[in-house]
Design a protein around this motif. Structure first.
Motif, mmCIF file in Angstrom:
data_model
loop_
_atom_site.group_PDB
_atom_site.id
_atom_site.type_symbol
_atom_site.label_atom_id
_atom_site.label_comp_id
_atom_site.label_asym_id
_atom_site.label_seq_id
_atom_site.Cartn_x
_atom_site.Cartn_y
_atom_site.Cartn_z
ATOM 1 N N GLY A 1 0.832 -1.197 -0.201
ATOM 2 C CA GLY A 1 0.000 0.039 -0.019
ATOM 3 C C GLY A 1 0.879 1.216 0.113
ATOM 4 O O GLY A 1 0.277 2.321 0.088
ATOM 5 N N TYR A 2 2.195 1.162 0.015
ATOM 6 C CA TYR A 2 2.999 2.309 -0.218
ATOM 7 C C TYR A 2 2.901 3.188 -1.409
ATOM 8 O O TYR A 2 2.987 2.820 -2.580
ATOM 9 N N LYS A 3 2.317 4.404 -1.225
ATOM 10 C CA LYS A 3 2.147 5.193 -2.634
ATOM 11 C C LYS A 3 3.430 5.436 -3.248
ATOM 12 O O LYS A 3 3.690 5.802 -4.546
ATOM 13 N N TRP A 4 4.456 5.465 -2.384
ATOM 14 C CA TRP A 4 5.648 5.967 -2.851
ATOM 15 C C TRP A 4 6.632 4.838 -3.408
ATOM 16 O O TRP A 4 7.523 5.077 -4.143
ATOM 17 N N ALA A 5 5.946 3.508 -3.810
ATOM 18 C CA ALA A 5 6.626 2.660 -4.484
ATOM 19 C C ALA A 5 6.791 2.990 -5.678
ATOM 20 O O ALA A 5 7.877 2.276 -6.429
ATOM 21 N N ASP A 6 6.230 3.787 -6.446
ATOM 22 C CA ASP A 6 6.411 4.116 -7.807
ATOM 23 C C ASP A 6 7.599 5.209 -7.829
ATOM 24 O O ASP A 6 8.042 5.766 -8.902
ATOM 25 N N ARG A 7 8.228 5.687 -6.788
ATOM 26 C CA ARG A 7 9.430 6.653 -6.823
ATOM 27 C C ARG A 7 10.633 5.714 -6.716
ATOM 28 O O ARG A 7 11.616 6.331 -6.984
ATOM 29 N N ILE A 8 10.513 4.251 -6.671
ATOM 30 C CA ILE A 8 11.590 3.526 -6.751
ATOM 31 C C ILE A 8 11.939 3.144 -8.146
ATOM 32 O O ILE A 8 11.051 2.920 -8.885
#
Ligand code: ARG
Length: 579
Positions: free
Chosen positions: A349-356
């Motif tokens: 559920g981490y929204k920031w995952a697509d910043r990886i």
């Protein structure tokens, strides 16, 4: 953004109902200077204004009154073209560079945002491989590019210091004796590891020894821990020696072992959320919906894996840095690993995952001097080519080249230092001048060619510009009258300087240092053309008779020199004053 451009976009804003930054981003440089110096393509506004682009261009030409820096404005098809007051732009750019120096090119693109960059990240008890060289060089350059684009950067060395292979190595040292860990070099460690693995193929019971040794290490057994610490110490000394040659630095060394304490809680949460399941005491995350193979997060024997520790590291980085981007500069062979990593983080559920982002790169290949063919970084005897040897080789070749030209060297030149600057510069530039996903071919003769598209060529241009400034019997001054600069080559050069900050923004967007490397080549070539005109015609010489012309040209030379030095800094190369 320069003042002329700023005023122009402010003016356009009133008729276009768009953000000035957005308008500035659209402004182009027409291919033919006759057409104008800036062009606004009107396609982007067609939808919103419900009009054809050509109609918009004509309408704008009628409605705005251009700022003082614009001398002429004309609609041409879907474009609105502007001619600038050239002396004003010259002076704006050149005085700006002279006043701000190495800070002139900095942009505010990433203001207030943080980028985490994981680069080099080698494994201990092994030599630094050539792919760790590419990662280090690309990562460091991306770091500096983002920094120049206004981001806060955190450079991390995610040192590979954990894993069951260290059980093998500990068991090997305990089994073979003879060599104390204090005396062992990284090569010894590699040899022990290979010897143990080979023996274990014949005697599978050795695998149990290795497992036991690793369990002991996990449980903090003093002997096992002492050995492991020693492996780490020796390896770090070797890594730092090589980083030293290249001037590679990190903000933090965050070894994999650091994340072990976080693994249990992570696994618990993953199981509770139904993302991971336990099967025969191992823990696995299935990624069927994502079309990816399952990811093992805990082995049957309880050991964590590379991926487990990377998941903990990602959470840790987010908690600490709230990054806008988290970049992993790692070879293409780990593509699947990063896909799986991101997929699990998304499931959590981490929204920031697509910043990886996995910043992958191609292979480094070497030209075999005997066959003339490129091979993949191993000698014919099968040994991998060692990084340190590659660098030393480059420096040695540069030294020989310098010696050949010894009579041309000035007395102030430190040949040793210069050889290091040129040798490492050649390696770094050849690595960064091609798009990072492409393979790099190491060919020493080409890399060190002062006339080719090489690092030494750019460094040489810098040294030549420095020498012009030294020879001029006049300091660079912003009082120079830029209206004297009338040669088309001079105009081309200043327009090239003008776009440097734009190229930095582009390079950060694409995570692509080659944009900077190629920019430098273009700039050096323009300068070279300009310079050779002066060799034929005395009044076109920078160091000319007329004092006012000289002053204006020195300001230009100073601008080119400063921008080249800044560009070299972004790539991680030195800018020699003399060559
Ligand atoms: N140690 C790994 C290797 O040499 C690279 C680690 C890259 N960084 C990461 N966070 N996974 O293959």
């Amino acid at each position: 953004m320069n003042t002329i451009k700023k005023e122009l976009t402010e003016t356009l804003k009133t008729c276009l109902n768009a953000d000035p930054e957005e308008i500035a981003g659209l402004l182009e440089v027409p291919p033919d200077p006759q057409m104008g110096d800036y062009a606004l393509p009107c396609f982007a506004f067609a939808k919103q204004m419900k009009k054809a682009p050509a109609g918009i261009a004509t309408e704008l030409a009628g409605c705005i009154s251009p700022p003082s820096g614009i001398t002429k404005m004309r609609a041409a098809g879907p474009y609105l073209n502007f001619h600038v007051n050239r002396p004003e732009l010259f002076s704006e750019i050149l005085c700006g560079i002279h006043e701000k120096g190495s800070a002139w090119h900095r942009t505010e693109k990433g203001k207030g945002e943080t980028v985490v960059i994981d680069y080099s990240s080698p494994n201990i008890a092994k030599h630094l491989g050539v792919h760790h060289l590419r990662s280090a060089i690309i990562g460091r350059s991306i770091y500096r590019i983002f920094e120049a684009a206004g981001y806060r950067c955190i450079g991390i060395n995610h040192l590979g210091d954990w894993g069951t292979s260290f059980g093998k190595l500990i068991a090997a040292f305990q089994r073979y004796g003879g060599l104390s860990a204090e005396k062992a070099s990284v090569s010894d460690m590699q040899n022990y590891y290979v010897r143990f693995s080979n023996e274990a193929m014949k005697k599978p019971e050795l695998e149990d020894l290795a497992r036991d040794a690793f369990r002991k290490l996990e449980n903090g057994d003093p002997d096992a821990t002492a050995l492991w610490k020693q492996f780490k110490k020796v390896s770090m000394a070797e890594f730092e020696r090589i980083y030293g040659i290249l001037g590679i630095e990190f903000d933090e060394y965050m070894p994999e072992s650091f994340y072990l304490v976080m693994a249990e809680s992570l696994l618990k949460r993953l199981k509770k959320a139904g993302i991971a399941t336990e099967s025969e005491e191992a823990v696995i995350a299935t990624l069927e919906d994502e079309n990816l193979p399952p990811l093992m997060l805990k082995k049957k024997d309880g050991a964590t894996l590379y991926a487990t520790r990377d998941l903990c590291a990602a959470e840790y980085r987010w908690t600490n840095y709230r990054f806008r981007h988290c970049l992993y500069v790692v070879g293409g062979e780990q593509k699947l690993h990063f896909l799986q990593l991101t997929a699990v983080l998304k499931k959590m559920g981490y929204k920031w995952a697509d910043r990886i982002e996995h910043i992958d790169f191609g292979l480094l290949k070497f030209i075999d001097s005997e066959t003339g063919r490129a091979n993949k970084g191993s000698t014919r005897t099968g040994d991998t080519i060692l990084l340190e040897d590659v660098l030393k080789n480059g420096i040695e070749k540069a030294r020989r080249k310098i010696e050949e030209n010894a009579e041309k060297l000035s007395e102030q030149t430190n040949a040793e230092e210069l050889a290091a600057q040129i040798g490492t510069g050649a390696v770094i530039f050849s690595d960064l001048a091609v798009k990072r996903t492409k393979d790099v071919i190491f060919d020493w003769d080409r890399m060190l060619d002062f006339q080719g598209d090489t690092g030494p060529y750019v460094q040489y241009a810098h040294a030549r510009l420095s020498s012009i400034l030294r020879k001029a019997q006049m300091p660079v001054s912003t009082d120079a009258d830029c209206s004297i600069l009338q040669m088309p080559e001079e105009w081309r050069l200043v327009r090239m300087l003008e776009i440097f900050p734009l190229r930095i923004n582009q390079a950060s967007e694409k995570r692509e240092p080659s944009i900077i490397a190629n920019y430098l080549l273009e700039l050096c070539k323009l300068f070279s053309t300009y310079y050779s005109l002066g060799m034929r015609e005395p009044d076109k010489r920078v160091l000319c008779e007329d004092k006012n012309t000289l002053a204006a040209r020195l300001l230009l030379v100073n601008g080119i020199k400063t921008v080249i030095a800044s560009g070299l800094q972004l790539l991680g190369m030195d800018a020699p004053q003399r060559m």
